[in-house]
Design a protein around this motif. Structure first.
Motif, mmCIF file in Angstrom:
data_model
loop_
_atom_site.group_PDB
_atom_site.id
_atom_site.type_symbol
_atom_site.label_atom_id
_atom_site.label_comp_id
_atom_site.label_asym_id
_atom_site.label_seq_id
_atom_site.Cartn_x
_atom_site.Cartn_y
_atom_site.Cartn_z
ATOM 1 N N GLY A 110 7.618 -9.525 -13.704
ATOM 2 C CA GLY A 110 6.250 -9.790 -13.263
ATOM 3 C C GLY A 110 5.928 -9.087 -11.959
ATOM 4 O O GLY A 110 6.797 -8.464 -11.337
ATOM 5 N N SER A 111 4.653 -9.186 -11.579
ATOM 6 C CA SER A 111 4.197 -8.581 -10.329
ATOM 7 C C SER A 111 3.368 -9.588 -9.540
ATOM 8 O O SER A 111 2.629 -10.393 -10.116
ATOM 9 C CB SER A 111 3.327 -7.347 -10.607
ATOM 10 N N LEU A 112 3.492 -9.506 -8.219
ATOM 11 C CA LEU A 112 2.633 -10.263 -7.304
ATOM 12 C C LEU A 112 1.691 -9.264 -6.651
ATOM 13 O O LEU A 112 2.139 -8.266 -6.076
ATOM 14 C CB LEU A 112 3.466 -10.966 -6.235
ATOM 15 N N ILE A 113 0.400 -9.519 -6.748
ATOM 16 C CA ILE A 113 -0.594 -8.596 -6.205
ATOM 17 C C ILE A 113 -1.487 -9.389 -5.253
ATOM 18 O O ILE A 113 -2.292 -10.229 -5.689
ATOM 19 C CB ILE A 113 -1.414 -7.949 -7.346
ATOM 20 N N ALA A 114 -1.316 -9.144 -3.965
ATOM 21 C CA ALA A 114 -2.076 -9.868 -2.942
ATOM 22 C C ALA A 114 -3.095 -8.931 -2.320
ATOM 23 O O ALA A 114 -2.788 -7.776 -2.026
ATOM 24 C CB ALA A 114 -1.137 -10.423 -1.877
ATOM 25 N N SER A 115 -4.302 -9.426 -2.144
ATOM 26 C CA SER A 115 -5.373 -8.622 -1.553
ATOM 27 C C SER A 115 -5.880 -9.261 -0.270
ATOM 28 O O SER A 115 -5.974 -10.496 -0.179
ATOM 29 C CB SER A 115 -6.554 -8.511 -2.531
ATOM 30 N N ASN A 116 -6.197 -8.402 0.713
ATOM 31 C CA ASN A 116 -6.808 -8.837 1.961
ATOM 32 C C ASN A 116 -5.954 -9.859 2.707
ATOM 33 O O ASN A 116 -6.458 -10.840 3.243
ATOM 34 C CB ASN A 116 -8.210 -9.426 1.665
ATOM 35 N N VAL A 117 -4.648 -9.622 2.734
ATOM 36 C CA VAL A 117 -3.734 -10.605 3.341
ATOM 37 C C VAL A 117 -3.023 -10.104 4.607
ATOM 38 O O VAL A 117 -2.328 -10.871 5.253
ATOM 39 C CB VAL A 117 -2.657 -11.084 2.330
ATOM 40 N N MET A 118 -3.199 -8.818 4.957
ATOM 41 C CA MET A 118 -2.543 -8.308 6.167
ATOM 42 C C MET A 118 -3.529 -8.468 7.329
ATOM 43 O O MET A 118 -4.076 -7.517 7.857
ATOM 44 C CB MET A 118 -2.127 -6.848 5.983
ATOM 45 N N ALA A 161 -10.532 0.818 4.061
ATOM 46 C CA ALA A 161 -9.341 0.766 3.199
ATOM 47 C C ALA A 161 -9.085 -0.607 2.575
ATOM 48 O O ALA A 161 -8.678 -0.699 1.428
ATOM 49 C CB ALA A 161 -8.119 1.215 3.991
ATOM 50 N N GLY A 162 -9.274 -1.683 3.305
ATOM 51 C CA GLY A 162 -8.821 -2.982 2.797
ATOM 52 C C GLY A 162 -7.308 -3.074 2.903
ATOM 53 O O GLY A 162 -6.621 -2.055 2.999
ATOM 54 N N THR A 163 -6.772 -4.283 2.908
ATOM 55 C CA THR A 163 -5.318 -4.445 3.033
ATOM 56 C C THR A 163 -4.759 -5.164 1.807
ATOM 57 O O THR A 163 -5.490 -5.847 1.091
ATOM 58 C CB THR A 163 -4.933 -5.244 4.297
ATOM 59 N N GLY A 164 -3.466 -5.003 1.606
ATOM 60 C CA GLY A 164 -2.846 -5.668 0.465
ATOM 61 C C GLY A 164 -1.330 -5.585 0.504
ATOM 62 O O GLY A 164 -0.745 -4.887 1.342
ATOM 63 N N PHE A 165 -0.719 -6.333 -0.405
ATOM 64 C CA PHE A 165 0.739 -6.427 -0.458
ATOM 65 C C PHE A 165 1.096 -6.670 -1.920
ATOM 66 O O PHE A 165 0.601 -7.612 -2.533
ATOM 67 C CB PHE A 165 1.180 -7.615 0.405
ATOM 68 N N GLU A 166 1.920 -5.791 -2.491
ATOM 69 C CA GLU A 166 2.343 -5.951 -3.887
ATOM 70 C C GLU A 166 3.869 -5.983 -3.955
ATOM 71 O O GLU A 166 4.533 -5.231 -3.245
ATOM 72 C CB GLU A 166 1.838 -4.784 -4.738
ATOM 73 N N VAL A 167 4.385 -6.846 -4.809
ATOM 74 C CA VAL A 167 5.822 -6.843 -5.105
ATOM 75 C C VAL A 167 5.963 -6.835 -6.619
ATOM 76 O O VAL A 167 5.383 -7.679 -7.323
ATOM 77 C CB VAL A 167 6.550 -8.067 -4.512
ATOM 78 N N ARG A 203 4.815 -2.646 -2.166
ATOM 79 C CA ARG A 203 3.879 -1.766 -1.472
ATOM 80 C C ARG A 203 3.058 -2.596 -0.490
ATOM 81 O O ARG A 203 2.569 -3.669 -0.846
ATOM 82 C CB ARG A 203 2.923 -1.087 -2.464
ATOM 83 N N VAL A 204 2.922 -2.072 0.718
ATOM 84 C CA VAL A 204 2.094 -2.735 1.730
ATOM 85 C C VAL A 204 0.990 -1.777 2.153
ATOM 86 O O VAL A 204 1.252 -0.620 2.491
ATOM 87 C CB VAL A 204 2.926 -3.131 2.969
ATOM 88 N N PHE A 205 -0.238 -2.273 2.115
ATOM 89 C CA PHE A 205 -1.400 -1.496 2.555
ATOM 90 C C PHE A 205 -1.911 -2.149 3.843
ATOM 91 O O PHE A 205 -2.492 -3.227 3.792
ATOM 92 C CB PHE A 205 -2.502 -1.520 1.489
ATOM 93 N N HIS A 206 -1.661 -1.520 4.949
ATOM 94 C CA HIS A 206 -2.015 -2.136 6.239
ATOM 95 C C HIS A 206 -2.601 -1.077 7.166
ATOM 96 O O HIS A 206 -2.256 -0.987 8.341
ATOM 97 C CB HIS A 206 -0.773 -2.788 6.861
#
Length: 338
Positions: A249-257, A238-244, A149-152
């Motif tokens: 397991g899961s990778l949860i990245a915040s404020n990276v876009m 909104a803030g941005t983020g990227f999850e895989v 999921r990409v939040f951009h």
């Protein structure tokens, strides 16, 4: 040997990021700037300590430069890049490479034939966060990737609105501005190619002239991974983020876009949660460094011209899906197909 750069476009992005990125290199020099307005070119050169200001492409390409950075409006990229290639200059072009993937393919073919380097300035590939996610996935730390999921969706500041929300002929709209980045970033981080997309777009009050200012896409990748992305110009909070998410397991990245080397990446597995560390090098400085390495014949740009074809083909397919109401297949050799 120093690399002397000419800026095609007296742009905000060049002023905020690219000029400093070039000057951060031991072998980098900003030698000239071109704007179609002589007054703007002269003022911009003065403000940014650039020796030469010109108002024609021929004037820039005839100067003592080795490479050009193109950050004009999207409909100008093709003609400017082809002229630079004919003049034997290396080209780093903002995304999207052109208004159509067929034009992007012309640019890539011309650069290859001329033996010059062509790069697409997909800055997010240079983010330490995204490279760390890519490495964790490749190392099997989340098992088999299943979904992303990409939040951009952001708020487009007033000084950047202009043509992006009013001019379809200039390649405006959120899909060619942001979806093109998300397609590339998903492809880069997953190490996988998108093969199909379904997209809904909206006009939530900012864009006019029939342009979209919001989009949601569902992507299918070659491996079977499915991904969703949300792009927008109208969400202030909104803030941005990227999850895989993978089988283990899961990778949860915040404020990276973002254009800045910030944010965090969390790895969550049966063993618990681990915050992954990553380098905080300036994204644009790394992009220029990679480009200089490619000019010396020692590597490739962070994002090649072929990568630019992929992202533009994916964005075209998203627009086609939004207008047709159907899923659209993605093939960078042929363009998007129903």
């Amino acid at each position: 040997m120093s690399v002397k750069w000419g800026l095609i476009g007296a742009s905000t992005i060049a002023r905020q990021f690219m000029i400093n990125a070039i000057r951060a290199q031991s072998d980098g020099e900003v030698a000239a700037v071109m704007s179609s307005s002589p007054e703007r070119a002269t003022a911009y050169a003065g403000e940014n300590n650039i020796l030469l200001a010109v108002s024609t492409l021929d004037g820039l390409l005839g100067a003592d430069i080795d490479a050009v950075y193109i950050s004009t409006t999207n409909e100008l990229h093709l003609e400017q890049a082809l002229a630079a290639v004919r003049a034997g200059k290396h080209v780093l072009c903002e995304k999207p490479l052109a208004l159509s993937s067929s034009d992007a393919r012309k640019m890539v073919a011309a650069a290859k034939a001329a033996g010059v380097v062509l790069g697409t300035n997909h800055h997010l590939r240079n983010a330490g966060a995204h490279r760390t996610m890519r490495e964790a996935i490749a190392a099997g730390r989340i098992g088999k990737p299943i979904a992303a999921r990409v939040f951009h969706s952001v708020y487009l500041p007033e000084n950047l609105q202009g043509w992006r929300i009013t001019k379809p002929e200039a390649g405006g709209g959120v899909v060619l501005d942001i979806t093109v980045h998300d397609a590339d970033t998903l492809r880069f981080v997953l190490g996988d190619d998108p093969v199909e997309v379904s997209c809904f777009t909206q006009s939530a009050g900012m864009a006019g002239s029939g342009l979209e200012d919001g989009a949601m896409c569902i992507w299918r990748f070659k491996s079977g991974v499915i991904a969703q992305s949300h792009e927008g110009f109208t969400t202030k909070f909104a803030g941005t983020g990227f999850e895989v998410h993978g089988s283990e397991g899961s990778l949860i990245a915040s404020n990276v876009m973002t254009q800045k080397p910030i944010g965090s990446v969390l790895l969550r597995t049966a063993a618990g949660e681990e915050e992954l560390s990553f380098d905080r090098e300036d994204l644009y400085a790394r992009s220029v460094r990679q480009f200089h390495t490619a000019i010396r014949g020692e590597g490739r740009p962070a994002a090649t011209g072929e990568d630019g074809i992929w992202s533009l083909t994916a964005a075209e397919a998203a627009l086609q899906s939004a207008s047709s109401g159907k899923a659209v297949r993605i093939d960078p050799k042929l363009g998007s197909m129903n």
